[in-house]
Design an enzyme around this catalytic site. Sequence first.
Site, PDB file in Angstrom:
ATOM      1  N   ASP A  45       5.166  -1.378   5.722  1.00 49.82           N
ATOM      2  CA  ASP A  45       3.867  -1.743   5.248  1.00 49.82           C
ATOM      3  C   ASP A  45       2.898  -2.254   6.310  1.00 49.82           C
ATOM      4  OD1 ASP A  45       4.342  -1.068   2.556  1.00 49.82           O
ATOM      5  OD2 ASP A  45       4.835  -3.032   2.061  1.00 49.82           O
ATOM      6  N   GLU A 123      -4.584  -9.970   2.344  1.00 50.53           N
ATOM      7  CA  GLU A 123      -5.052 -11.287   1.970  1.00 50.53           C
ATOM      8  C   GLU A 123      -5.526 -11.981   3.544  1.00 50.53           C
ATOM      9  OE1 GLU A 123      -1.720 -11.372   4.288  1.00 50.53           O
ATOM     10  OE2 GLU A 123      -1.238 -11.178   2.027  1.00 50.53           O
TER      11      GLU A 123
END
Length: 268
Positions: A45, A123
């Site tokens: 990721d 985020e």
Amino acid sequence: MKIAIFTNDGRQSVKVTKKLRKKFEDTHFVMDEKNPDIVVTIGGDGTLLAAFHKYESILDTVRFVAVHTGHLGFYTDWRDDEIDDLVISLQSDNGQSVSYPLLDIRVKYEDDQRPVNLLALNEATLKRNSATMVTDVFVGGDLFEKFRGDGLCISTPTGSTAYNKSLGGAVIHPNLKVLQMTEISSINNRVFRTLSSPMIIAPNDWVTLVPTSECDYILTVDQDSFHGRRIEQIRFKISNRSIQFAKYRHMQFWQRVQDAFIGAEYAN
């Protein structure tokens, strides 16, 4: 079709990259690192996040495919022993994709009249380096609270499964184009009071933070961090842009959540 490969420097990732590049060349794909149609990431990721930021200027025309070479990642659909199947899927590509919403961040610094615009896949967080953070929190332009604590995390729906989840935030399906604000160790007593609960913000609303005038704030955007400048305000809003993943075998969202956090063997 133009292909770019984006990889980390792990031994297995480098090995898979060499093998995959050879297969692409043998099957007459065009390798184009600057303006690809498909970006294949090799790693996890973190590698996908880095590739997203490298190619964020062409998100409208590029799709991503992620191959994991370690533990199964949230964004990675293919294992490193499946690259033959991946190449076959690319050969029969029909242009289908699945999209995830992104987070627009606009930072206004005290020493600069022009705001800095940033984009996040997961985020953004705002913290102070060595003291309690104090910031006014506006929702949709109206003052909501004065926050005191370690910091705040603003996440996208897919980012809700990352740092946000570890803070006790909700996991949100990416079909809901909302953002989530989650507190990081807020101070709540007879003097100071916050909502002390994650907030889901509608797509037409925005969150603005107006922190006290200090120079030791740390703003993080996915894997990047920005510090050393006095922040006048930061605005967060769901972006009009999105990231596109090629839909050859893109896993359904809740199945992805189950695989990442529960495991199919524990679901029965």
